[in-house]
Design an enzyme around this catalytic site. Structure first.
Site, PDB file in Angstrom:
ATOM      1  N   CYS A 135     -11.206   3.518  -0.342  1.00  0.00           N
ATOM      2  CA  CYS A 135      -9.883   3.953   0.094  1.00  0.00           C
ATOM      3  C   CYS A 135      -9.582   3.140   1.346  1.00  0.00           C
ATOM      4  CB  CYS A 135      -9.891   5.441   0.423  1.00  0.00           C
ATOM      5  SG  CYS A 135      -8.359   5.997   1.213  1.00  0.00           S
ATOM      6  N   THR A 136      -8.370   2.625   1.405  1.00  0.00           N
ATOM      7  CA  THR A 136      -8.016   1.711   2.498  1.00  0.00           C
ATOM      8  C   THR A 136      -8.157   2.328   3.889  1.00  0.00           C
ATOM      9  OG1 THR A 136      -5.757   2.407   2.077  1.00  0.00           O
ATOM     10  CG2 THR A 136      -6.435   0.293   1.181  1.00  0.00           C
ATOM     11  N   HIS A 137      -8.057   3.654   3.989  1.00  0.00           N
ATOM     12  CA  HIS A 137      -8.147   4.299   5.311  1.00  0.00           C
ATOM     13  C   HIS A 137      -9.578   4.418   5.812  1.00  0.00           C
ATOM     14  CE1 HIS A 137      -4.076   5.429   4.423  1.00  0.00           C
ATOM     15  NE2 HIS A 137      -3.952   6.163   5.506  1.00  0.00           N
ATOM     16  N   ASP A 176       0.867  -1.178   0.000  1.00  0.00           N
ATOM     17  CA  ASP A 176       0.000   0.000   0.000  1.00  0.00           C
ATOM     18  C   ASP A 176       0.904   1.227   0.000  1.00  0.00           C
ATOM     19  OD1 ASP A 176      -2.302   1.680   0.310  1.00  0.00           O
ATOM     20  OD2 ASP A 176      -1.865   1.843   2.440  1.00  0.00           O
ATOM     21  N   SER A 177       0.314   2.376  -0.260  1.00  0.00           N
ATOM     22  CA  SER A 177       1.077   3.624  -0.180  1.00  0.00           C
ATOM     23  C   SER A 177       1.561   3.874   1.250  1.00  0.00           C
ATOM     24  CB  SER A 177       0.188   4.776  -0.625  1.00  0.00           C
ATOM     25  OG  SER A 177      -0.999   4.789   0.145  1.00  0.00           O
ATOM     26  N   CYS A 204      -4.282  -1.058  -2.115  1.00  0.00           N
ATOM     27  CA  CYS A 204      -4.395   0.396  -2.198  1.00  0.00           C
ATOM     28  C   CYS A 204      -5.304   0.694  -3.386  1.00  0.00           C
ATOM     29  CB  CYS A 204      -3.010   0.991  -2.429  1.00  0.00           C
ATOM     30  SG  CYS A 204      -2.996   2.754  -2.772  1.00  0.00           S
ATOM     31  N   ASN A 205      -6.360   1.440  -3.130  1.00  0.00           N
ATOM     32  CA  ASN A 205      -7.310   1.735  -4.213  1.00  0.00           C
ATOM     33  C   ASN A 205      -6.684   2.617  -5.282  1.00  0.00           C
ATOM     34  OD1 ASN A 205     -10.294   0.859  -3.260  1.00  0.00           O
ATOM     35  ND2 ASN A 205      -9.008   1.345  -1.525  1.00  0.00           N
ATOM     36  N   THR A 206      -5.881   3.587  -4.833  1.00  0.00           N
ATOM     37  CA  THR A 206      -5.267   4.511  -5.791  1.00  0.00           C
ATOM     38  C   THR A 206      -4.321   3.747  -6.723  1.00  0.00           C
ATOM     39  OG1 THR A 206      -5.412   6.248  -4.123  1.00  0.00           O
ATOM     40  CG2 THR A 206      -3.953   6.651  -5.981  1.00  0.00           C
ATOM     41  N   TYR A 247      -0.397   8.501  -2.094  1.00  0.00           N
ATOM     42  CA  TYR A 247      -0.441   8.341  -3.547  1.00  0.00           C
ATOM     43  C   TYR A 247      -1.646   9.094  -4.133  1.00  0.00           C
ATOM     44  CZ  TYR A 247       2.904   4.353  -3.562  1.00  0.00           C
ATOM     45  OH  TYR A 247       4.012   3.534  -3.455  1.00  0.00           O
ATOM     46  N   GLY A 248      -2.654   9.279  -3.285  1.00  0.00           N
ATOM     47  CA  GLY A 248      -3.938   9.823  -3.767  1.00  0.00           C
ATOM     48  C   GLY A 248      -3.876  11.230  -4.328  1.00  0.00           C
ATOM     49  N   GLU A 273      -5.167   8.765   9.870  1.00  0.00           N
ATOM     50  CA  GLU A 273      -3.799   8.617  10.367  1.00  0.00           C
ATOM     51  C   GLU A 273      -3.608   9.338  11.701  1.00  0.00           C
ATOM     52  OE1 GLU A 273      -0.952   9.403   7.282  1.00  0.00           O
ATOM     53  OE2 GLU A 273      -1.668   7.696   6.139  1.00  0.00           O
TER      54      GLU A 273
HETATM   55  N1  DGL Z   1      -4.047   3.795   0.312  1.00  0.00           N
HETATM   56  C1  DGL Z   1      -4.660   4.875  -0.417  1.00  0.00           C
HETATM   57  C2  DGL Z   1      -5.917   4.365  -1.136  1.00  0.00           C
HETATM   58  O1  DGL Z   1      -6.461   3.346  -0.797  1.00  0.00           O
HETATM   59  C3  DGL Z   1      -5.024   6.035   0.468  1.00  0.00           C
HETATM   60  C4  DGL Z   1      -3.845   6.845   0.952  1.00  0.00           C
HETATM   61  C5  DGL Z   1      -3.109   7.542  -0.164  1.00  0.00           C
HETATM   62  O2  DGL Z   1      -3.618   8.519  -0.739  1.00  0.00           O
HETATM   63  O3  DGL Z   1      -2.007   7.106  -0.459  1.00  0.00           O
HETATM   64  O4  DGL Z   1      -6.360   4.995  -2.051  1.00  0.00           O
END
Ligand code: DGL
Length: 274
Positions: free
Chosen positions: A188-190, A11-12, A74-76, A43-44, A156
């Site tokens: 989004c994972t968060h 993941d990011s 990670c969705n992004t 990453y987003g 976070e």
């Molecule tokens: N892990 C990213 C996602 O699922 C969220 C955090 C990021 O922007 O890197 O999109």
């Protein structure tokens, strides 16, 4: 024959731990290696090309650890880099979009689905296209996409269920409420960490889709259908970050529970060629 090589998950940053948690629950006998690119997160907010380059380096690092499968938690990264990664990888690559989209289509009753994610994920249009494809038989299907960038910082910071989180959610989720969605994809994972606040704003009747659960079941199916499941001997949990391991473990602990993560090592991921 059993395949006891680990599953590689990246993941990011720390958000993918919400996916790792579901993978551990679904296939506890499997070893896992998690890499969080905290040094270059988020990453987003990055461009398409940068997200692809970073994701390729993440994958190369995991491949070097002799993993039998890569999960893009990670969705992004999934929306921007999945095609490139899967075309360059000789082990199965699992992404998070299709499982989440299918789960949303199955869950909706009124055909109105909300997608909330980072700017880069929403901007790619990939999630919305997947929901439209799997939901094409739903009459009058409506998809409402909304970027909620501040949710990442709130997650976070540990501000999952306070007044700031609530007011931020009220603002972001207004278009989804106005459209009367009955299902919201936490793309989004968060965001699963903010589920309680999101539910307070949307109302208890609105279903929240945590794609981590759906992804874990895809992982399980691939292990079984490809005959690469482990026999459960010598299960390991390894963690790597591109930033300070202590910082990673402090922020990551509430995502995983159960005394994890521990023994996290730092890796210089930008040394990998793309
Ligand atoms: N892990 C990213 C996602 O699922 C969220 C955090 C990021 O922007 O890197 O999109």
């Amino acid at each position: 024959m059993a395949d006891n090589r680990p599953i590689g998950i990246f993941d990011s940053g720390i958000g993918g731990l919400t996916v790792l948690r579901e993978i551990i629950a679904a296939v506890p006998n499997e070893s896992t290696i998690y890499f969080g690119d905290d040094g270059r997160s988020p990453y987003g907010t990055k461009s398409h090309d940068t997200i692809i380059n970073y994701s390729l380096q993440d994958m190369k690092f995991l491949k070097e650890q002799d993993v039998k499968m890569i999960v893009i938690a990670c969705n992004t990264a999934s929306t921007h880099a999945y095609k490139t990664l899967s075309s360059m990888c000789d082990v199965p690559v699992v992404e998070v979009v299709v499982p989440g989209a299918k789960a949303a289509v199955e869950a909706t009753r009124n055909g109105r689905i909300g997608i909330i994610a980072t700017r880069a994920t929403i901007g790619s249009g990939v999630y919305e296209a997947a929901v439209r494809e799997y939901g094409k038989d739903i009459e009058g299907l409506e998809v409402i996409s909304q970027a909620c960038p501040l949710f990442v910082s709130l997650a976070e910071e540990g501000w999952w269920d306070n007044e700031v989180a609530y007011l931020t959610a009220c603002q972001y989720l207004e278009p989804l409420k106005a459209a009367g969605v009955d299902t919201v994809v936490l793309a989004c994972t968060h965001y699963p960490l903010l589920a309680r606040t999101i539910s307070k704003v949307m109302g208890p009747q609105v279903k929240l889709i945590n794609s981590g659960v759906a992804v874990a079941s895809v992982v399980k199916n691939i292990l079984e259908s490809n005959g690469i499941a482990s026999d459960g001997r010598n299960v390991i949990r390894k963690f790597y970050t591109s930033d300070d391991p202590k910082l990673f473990e402090r922020v990551a602990a509430p995502f995983l529970g159960r005394g994890l993560p521990s023994g996290t090592k730092r890796v210089q991921v930008d040394k990998y060629d793309t």
